[in-house]
Design a protein around this motif. Structure first.
Motif, PDB file in Angstrom:
ATOM      1  N   ALA A 234       0.832  -1.201   0.000  1.00  0.00           N
ATOM      2  CA  ALA A 234       0.000   0.000   0.000  1.00  0.00           C
ATOM      3  C   ALA A 234       0.867   1.252   0.000  1.00  0.00           C
ATOM      4  O   ALA A 234       0.618   2.199  -0.762  1.00  0.00           O
ATOM      5  N   TRP A 235       1.909   1.256   0.835  1.00  0.00           N
ATOM      6  CA  TRP A 235       2.804   2.417   0.918  1.00  0.00           C
ATOM      7  C   TRP A 235       3.424   2.733  -0.439  1.00  0.00           C
ATOM      8  O   TRP A 235       3.557   3.892  -0.823  1.00  0.00           O
ATOM      9  N   SER A 236       3.800   1.698  -1.189  1.00  0.00           N
ATOM     10  CA  SER A 236       4.495   1.877  -2.470  1.00  0.00           C
ATOM     11  C   SER A 236       3.540   2.090  -3.634  1.00  0.00           C
ATOM     12  O   SER A 236       3.977   2.173  -4.780  1.00  0.00           O
ATOM     13  N   ASN A 237       2.240   2.167  -3.345  1.00  0.00           N
ATOM     14  CA  ASN A 237       1.232   2.349  -4.388  1.00  0.00           C
ATOM     15  C   ASN A 237       1.278   1.205  -5.400  1.00  0.00           C
ATOM     16  O   ASN A 237       1.252   1.417  -6.616  1.00  0.00           O
ATOM     17  N   ASP A 238       1.337  -0.006  -4.862  1.00  0.00           N
ATOM     18  CA  ASP A 238       1.322  -1.254  -5.647  1.00  0.00           C
ATOM     19  C   ASP A 238       2.591  -1.509  -6.454  1.00  0.00           C
ATOM     20  O   ASP A 238       2.614  -2.408  -7.304  1.00  0.00           O
ATOM     21  N   ARG A 239       3.653  -0.758  -6.207  1.00  0.00           N
ATOM     22  CA  ARG A 239       4.912  -1.047  -6.904  1.00  0.00           C
ATOM     23  C   ARG A 239       5.550  -2.318  -6.347  1.00  0.00           C
ATOM     24  O   ARG A 239       6.221  -3.053  -7.074  1.00  0.00           O
ATOM     25  N   LYS A 272       2.548  11.164  -1.286  1.00  0.00           N
ATOM     26  CA  LYS A 272       1.813  11.656  -2.476  1.00  0.00           C
ATOM     27  C   LYS A 272       2.696  11.630  -3.707  1.00  0.00           C
ATOM     28  O   LYS A 272       2.216  11.547  -4.833  1.00  0.00           O
ATOM     29  N   GLU A 273       4.025  11.677  -3.495  1.00  0.00           N
ATOM     30  CA  GLU A 273       4.951  11.654  -4.625  1.00  0.00           C
ATOM     31  C   GLU A 273       4.930  10.328  -5.385  1.00  0.00           C
ATOM     32  O   GLU A 273       5.430  10.256  -6.526  1.00  0.00           O
ATOM     33  N   LEU A 274       4.396   9.291  -4.765  1.00  0.00           N
ATOM     34  CA  LEU A 274       4.349   7.982  -5.428  1.00  0.00           C
ATOM     35  C   LEU A 274       3.109   7.822  -6.304  1.00  0.00           C
ATOM     36  O   LEU A 274       2.859   6.747  -6.863  1.00  0.00           O
ATOM     37  N   GLY A 275       2.338   8.897  -6.425  1.00  0.00           N
ATOM     38  CA  GLY A 275       1.205   8.904  -7.335  1.00  0.00           C
ATOM     39  C   GLY A 275       1.373   9.987  -8.388  1.00  0.00           C
ATOM     40  O   GLY A 275       1.960  11.038  -8.133  1.00  0.00           O
ATOM     41  N   ASP A 276       0.914   9.721  -9.607  1.00  0.00           N
ATOM     42  CA  ASP A 276       0.943  10.714 -10.675  1.00  0.00           C
ATOM     43  C   ASP A 276      -0.187  10.400 -11.657  1.00  0.00           C
ATOM     44  O   ASP A 276      -1.021   9.522 -11.392  1.00  0.00           O
ATOM     45  N   GLU A 277      -0.205  11.081 -12.789  1.00  0.00           N
ATOM     46  CA  GLU A 277      -1.286  10.859 -13.754  1.00  0.00           C
ATOM     47  C   GLU A 277      -1.289   9.438 -14.288  1.00  0.00           C
ATOM     48  O   GLU A 277      -2.343   8.837 -14.497  1.00  0.00           O
ATOM     49  N   LYS A 278      -0.097   8.897 -14.531  1.00  0.00           N
ATOM     50  CA  LYS A 278      -0.010   7.539 -15.056  1.00  0.00           C
ATOM     51  C   LYS A 278      -0.315   6.494 -13.982  1.00  0.00           C
ATOM     52  O   LYS A 278      -0.821   5.418 -14.273  1.00  0.00           O
ATOM     53  N   ARG A 279       0.019   6.813 -12.740  1.00  0.00           N
ATOM     54  CA  ARG A 279      -0.191   5.879 -11.628  1.00  0.00           C
ATOM     55  C   ARG A 279      -0.823   6.643 -10.467  1.00  0.00           C
ATOM     56  O   ARG A 279      -0.125   7.036  -9.527  1.00  0.00           O
ATOM     57  N   PRO A 280      -2.124   6.895 -10.535  1.00  0.00           N
ATOM     58  CA  PRO A 280      -2.775   7.612  -9.431  1.00  0.00           C
ATOM     59  C   PRO A 280      -2.718   6.801  -8.139  1.00  0.00           C
ATOM     60  O   PRO A 280      -2.621   5.564  -8.173  1.00  0.00           O
TER      61      PRO A 280
END
Length: 313
Positions: A234-239, A272-280
């Protein structure tokens, strides 16, 4: 056709003399840790700070611990989920484990020791505290390098300040004739990280690859298996996938191991830096112990992925 060799999890040397922040070795190792987590969910860390003498002492203390009468072991209770004595299960009869909350603090280790040995056991207490301090150092090093590899090191101090460690002693006895070889059923941990150290020569840990294949883990005496838990996914935004693992007992001797498990004593802050347009962002920040309670609830048990059910966006 040549025989196909079994894949292995990455091995990363964290005992190099030139492994210092800002050096090329440090930066390349940060990348190696991130890659290992993202591709395998785990890696084998070479870590020489725990001496051979201490490992021998810890093994002797572990054998002594599991010789304690069951009526004392079951006093290892906790108000926190997953922090108590486990054992005497019909489905996994080979498995037994005891846990020390905040093992890096001498008071907590002494309290556990006095519970198991009312007359005291200074050797066990000293050994448990010593190895806990050293493996906590390893965990903090790994996480510092992971945070840096993602460029979110600004979150690191807050993360470290919230940690609640758990040290768990594991025993897997050898199966009897016609008895299951399943030492521990397939699962992912609900931790941020889990660090497993095999303290005798008996193997049994297996991890699952992305393609579904189970592989044997055969660590060296000076290595530690660092595994990602559900909270790190969860912390890594599914990475980073959580490491799915199990224990299979195919040998005729008892297996002893240690596990250091990290939890956030409060909210796991999703950068929040681990989310962007390609990977919300797919998760919102969450209370870690709230997640543990949810995971034990009927709703959590029914969900396909309890961490996504708990804090997924």
């Amino acid at each position: 056709m040549g025989s196909q060799t079994q894949p292995k999890i990455p091995v990363i040397d964290l005992s190099k003399e030139d492994l210092k922040p800002g050096t090329s070795t440090w930066l390349s190792t940060c990348k190696d840790i991130r890659h290992a987590f993202e591709e395998f969910g785990c890696f084998e860390a070479i870590y020489h700070k725990v001496s051979q003498e201490l490992r021998k002492e810890v093994l002797a203390s572990t054998e002594e611990l599991f010789d304690v009468p069951l009526e004392l072991k079951v006093k290892n209770t906790s108000t926190k989920p997953y922090f108590e004595y486990y054992g005497q299960y019909t489905i996994i009869p080979l498995y037994e484990s005891l846990a020390i909350d905040n093992p890096e603090t001498l008071n907590a280790t002494q309290t556990f020791t006095n519970l198991m040995w009312p007359a005291g056991n200074n050797r066990f207490c000293a050994n448990s505290h010593s190895i806990s301090e050293l493996v906590v150092e390893l965990d903090k090093l790994v996480m510092r390098m992971l945070f840096e590899s993602y460029g979110v090191e600004g979150y690191y101090d807050s993360y470290i300040g919230s940690l609640n460690y758990l040290l768990r002693y594991f025993k897997y006895r050898a199966p009897e004739k016609n008895e299951t070889t399943m030492g521990l059923t397939p699962h992912t941990d609900k931790t941020v990280t889990s660090i497993i150290h095999q303290i005798n020569h008996v193997n049994g840990l297996q991890v699952q690859m992305k393609g579904g294949e189970w592989i044997d883990v055969e660590p060296s005496p000076s290595s530690y298996i660092v595994m990602a838990g559900d909270a790190l996914m969860a912390w890594s935004n599914d990475r980073i996938p959580p490491c799915r693992h199990q224990v299979i007992m195919n040998e005729s001797e008892t297996r002893y191991s240690l596990g250091l498990f990290s939890f956030s004593n409060g909210e796991v802050d999703i950068p929040k830096e681990l989310g962007d347009e390609k990977r919300p962002l797919k998760y919102k920040s969450f209370d870690h112990f709230g997640f543990l309670y949810f995971n034990q609830s009927e709703e959590g048990k029914k969900s396909a992925c309890s961490i996504k059910a708990y804090c997924g966006i």
